[in-house]
Scaffold this motif. Sequence first.
Motif, PDB file in Angstrom:
ATOM      1  N   GLY A 299       0.854  -1.176   0.000  1.00  0.00           N
ATOM      2  CA  GLY A 299       0.000   0.000   0.000  1.00  0.00           C
ATOM      3  C   GLY A 299       0.888   1.222   0.000  1.00  0.00           C
ATOM      4  N   ALA A 300       0.264   2.402  -0.065  1.00  0.00           N
ATOM      5  CA  ALA A 300       1.063   3.620  -0.067  1.00  0.00           C
ATOM      6  C   ALA A 300       0.230   4.809   0.365  1.00  0.00           C
ATOM      7  CB  ALA A 300       1.663   3.877  -1.449  1.00  0.00           C
ATOM      8  N   ILE A 301       0.913   5.785   0.933  1.00  0.00           N
ATOM      9  CA  ILE A 301       0.357   7.107   1.199  1.00  0.00           C
ATOM     10  C   ILE A 301       1.046   8.074   0.245  1.00  0.00           C
ATOM     11  CG2 ILE A 301       0.023   8.926   2.917  1.00  0.00           C
ATOM     12  CD1 ILE A 301       0.622   6.724   5.055  1.00  0.00           C
ATOM     13  N   LEU A 302       0.254   8.793  -0.544  1.00  0.00           N
ATOM     14  CA  LEU A 302       0.772   9.828  -1.424  1.00  0.00           C
ATOM     15  C   LEU A 302       0.346  11.170  -0.845  1.00  0.00           C
ATOM     16  CD1 LEU A 302       0.390   7.192  -3.187  1.00  0.00           C
ATOM     17  CD2 LEU A 302       0.145   8.716  -5.152  1.00  0.00           C
ATOM     18  N   ALA A 303       1.292  12.062  -0.632  1.00  0.00           N
ATOM     19  CA  ALA A 303       0.975  13.364  -0.056  1.00  0.00           C
ATOM     20  C   ALA A 303       1.705  14.463  -0.803  1.00  0.00           C
ATOM     21  CB  ALA A 303       1.358  13.405   1.426  1.00  0.00           C
ATOM     22  N   ARG A 304       1.089  15.633  -0.844  1.00  0.00           N
ATOM     23  CA  ARG A 304       1.797  16.791  -1.374  1.00  0.00           C
ATOM     24  C   ARG A 304       3.090  16.982  -0.574  1.00  0.00           C
ATOM     25  NH1 ARG A 304      -0.303  21.428  -0.624  1.00  0.00           N
ATOM     26  NH2 ARG A 304      -2.121  20.971   0.681  1.00  0.00           N
ATOM     27  N   PRO A 305       4.200  17.274  -1.230  1.00  0.00           N
ATOM     28  CA  PRO A 305       5.509  17.265  -0.545  1.00  0.00           C
ATOM     29  C   PRO A 305       5.563  18.148   0.684  1.00  0.00           C
ATOM     30  CG  PRO A 305       5.815  17.397  -2.923  1.00  0.00           C
ATOM     31  CD  PRO A 305       4.339  17.545  -2.677  1.00  0.00           C
ATOM     32  N   GLU A 306       4.901  19.302   0.645  1.00  0.00           N
ATOM     33  CA  GLU A 306       4.992  20.212   1.782  1.00  0.00           C
ATOM     34  C   GLU A 306       4.286  19.687   3.020  1.00  0.00           C
ATOM     35  OE1 GLU A 306       1.634  21.858  -0.922  1.00  0.00           O
ATOM     36  OE2 GLU A 306       3.533  20.769  -1.118  1.00  0.00           O
ATOM     37  N   LEU A 307       3.445  18.641   2.866  1.00  0.00           N
ATOM     38  CA  LEU A 307       2.739  18.066   4.008  1.00  0.00           C
ATOM     39  C   LEU A 307       3.576  17.027   4.751  1.00  0.00           C
ATOM     40  CD1 LEU A 307      -0.825  17.467   2.506  1.00  0.00           C
ATOM     41  CD2 LEU A 307       0.103  19.537   3.549  1.00  0.00           C
ATOM     42  N   MET A 308       4.461  16.360   4.043  1.00  0.00           N
ATOM     43  CA  MET A 308       5.184  15.249   4.646  1.00  0.00           C
ATOM     44  C   MET A 308       6.428  15.763   5.354  1.00  0.00           C
ATOM     45  SD  MET A 308       5.722  11.460   2.954  1.00  0.00           S
ATOM     46  CE  MET A 308       4.004  10.992   2.797  1.00  0.00           C
ATOM     47  N   THR A 309       6.156  16.398   6.507  1.00  0.00           N
ATOM     48  CA  THR A 309       7.226  17.046   7.263  1.00  0.00           C
ATOM     49  C   THR A 309       7.616  16.276   8.519  1.00  0.00           C
ATOM     50  OG1 THR A 309       5.568  18.352   8.454  1.00  0.00           O
ATOM     51  CG2 THR A 309       6.550  19.336   6.469  1.00  0.00           C
ATOM     52  N   TRP A 310       6.990  15.096   8.726  1.00  0.00           N
ATOM     53  CA  TRP A 310       7.328  14.369   9.957  1.00  0.00           C
ATOM     54  C   TRP A 310       8.786  13.900   9.932  1.00  0.00           C
ATOM     55  CZ3 TRP A 310       2.969  10.132   9.339  1.00  0.00           C
ATOM     56  CH2 TRP A 310       3.063   9.533   8.090  1.00  0.00           C
ATOM     57  N   PRO A 311       9.466  13.894  11.083  1.00  0.00           N
ATOM     58  CA  PRO A 311      10.901  13.614  11.124  1.00  0.00           C
ATOM     59  C   PRO A 311      11.198  12.114  11.138  1.00  0.00           C
ATOM     60  CG  PRO A 311      10.127  14.142  13.316  1.00  0.00           C
ATOM     61  CD  PRO A 311       8.950  14.326  12.402  1.00  0.00           C
ATOM     62  N   PRO A 312      12.443  11.728  10.926  1.00  0.00           N
ATOM     63  CA  PRO A 312      12.818  10.315  10.989  1.00  0.00           C
ATOM     64  C   PRO A 312      12.385   9.676  12.301  1.00  0.00           C
ATOM     65  CG  PRO A 312      14.625  11.602  10.094  1.00  0.00           C
ATOM     66  CD  PRO A 312      13.597  12.587  10.560  1.00  0.00           C
ATOM     67  N   GLY A 313      11.787   8.487  12.188  1.00  0.00           N
ATOM     68  CA  GLY A 313      11.346   7.747  13.354  1.00  0.00           C
ATOM     69  C   GLY A 313       9.922   8.040  13.778  1.00  0.00           C
ATOM     70  N   SER A 314       9.298   9.114  13.249  1.00  0.00           N
ATOM     71  CA  SER A 314       7.933   9.442  13.652  1.00  0.00           C
ATOM     72  C   SER A 314       6.914   8.495  13.023  1.00  0.00           C
ATOM     73  CB  SER A 314       7.598  10.882  13.271  1.00  0.00           C
ATOM     74  OG  SER A 314       7.735  11.071  11.872  1.00  0.00           O
ATOM     75  N   HIS A 315       7.276   7.898  11.886  1.00  0.00           N
ATOM     76  CA  HIS A 315       6.417   6.884  11.279  1.00  0.00           C
ATOM     77  C   HIS A 315       7.297   5.964  10.457  1.00  0.00           C
ATOM     78  CE1 HIS A 315       2.533   5.218  10.407  1.00  0.00           C
ATOM     79  NE2 HIS A 315       2.743   5.279   9.104  1.00  0.00           N
ATOM     80  N   ALA A 316       7.125   4.667  10.618  1.00  0.00           N
ATOM     81  CA  ALA A 316       8.013   3.720   9.945  1.00  0.00           C
ATOM     82  C   ALA A 316       7.304   2.375   9.807  1.00  0.00           C
ATOM     83  CB  ALA A 316       9.322   3.561  10.716  1.00  0.00           C
TER      84      ALA A 316
END
Length: 439
Positions: A299-316
């Motif tokens: 599966g996948a989440i596609l988001a506008r680039p400016e929205l995907m600001t979460w830092p490393p480790g916040s979602h994996a």
Amino acid sequence: MLSIPINLNLPRTPNLITSLPGPRAQAIVQRDRAVTSPSYTRDYPLVVSRGQGCMVEDVDGNVFLDMTAGIAVTATGHAHPEVVKAIQEQSARLLHMSGTDFYYEPMVELAEQLAIRAPFPHPQSDTAFPAKIFFTNSGAESNEGAIKLARYYTKRSLIVAFLGAFHGRTYGAMSLTGSKAVQRANFGPLVPGVTHIPYGTHASLDYLEQQLFTTILPPQEVAAIIVEPIQGEGGYIVPEDGFLKRIREICDRHGILMVVDEVQAGMGRTGRLFAIEHWGVMPDIITIAKGIASGMPLGAILARPELMTWPPGSHATTFGGNPVACAAGIATLRLLESGLMSNATQMGELLQASLTELHQRFPRVSPPRGKGLMVAVDLLDEQGNLDHKLRDRIIQEAFLRGLLLLGCGKAAIRFCPPLVIDSDQIQIALEIISDILSF
């Protein structure tokens, strides 16, 4: 272990050689009941051995015409040779390395191909992409991540979802789901902050704006409105004209993110790569799964680039974006764009025309609805009310005649075959249903 001879090629029409279920199928069903969860939903005792195109063969050698595609998953048909080749070649090189911690090219390549096709505003720079991608294992996991991303980016907590919606059975996704009581019963408390409204009508959006936003749901605290462009589990419901555009306008007005769940409707099923494209609406986040890899878990989440600001480790994720699944996804996307989406449009028109004729002959079948090869009809009683018992009987009788169907909504039969289906197979399916209705 019992075995039967395997033909190199399956016939393109149903071929039943035993009573159903056959002896081997009966034995496996009994074994299954002893060891698997009773929460699984099995409509009929089909025990599949292999598949090819739109056909599947059970363990007794009976061949069925599949109008389910494994619940809209095997978009390119069962065991498409190009997808199988991609899986085999990738498996020989690398099975797993976890894209969370390392890099490998199949994950990057599929992300690039999805990003460039996302229905988001395209940047001016030739080196920038209109989307960023997070890979998952399923639709439910995609929707879980979309909830987190929307709340993280907006710093808001409330979410609007729709009655009849199905977004998955994990806790966040289940909290968004509004399809059937059994899917939520005895599992509370669910994730808080989700409000459900009726789907698909301007009256519902009037209620949202004029009643909820002015009383109990402050729009400045709403992170996202999550919507299926065509409801899947809820009955293959197509919204009123302007409904999706108006959601976009509401979101723009209040700084809310528009999240579109394309898990069932996306990846070419409606004749477009993303069903939202039929309405010319650009969402902020899209979730996909099912048909993305022709049966591999992806599966996948596609988001506008400016929205995907979460830092490393916040979602994996450990397995999301697995290299073998990504290789299947690359092959699937290539096949969708080389003719299968076009076939979905053409065969969908034929399917709807044939179902319209069926409705004219049998008034207890509603007129069809849907787009491409995402089509449904309701079954009605003599007074014109929804009749789930008739729907269930038709599904059972179809199985006994070699046709695989699934229900959705309150009394609907869904038609979501592999996108390789041809006109002869559609006519065979309709003839079987017509024969059942004639009794």
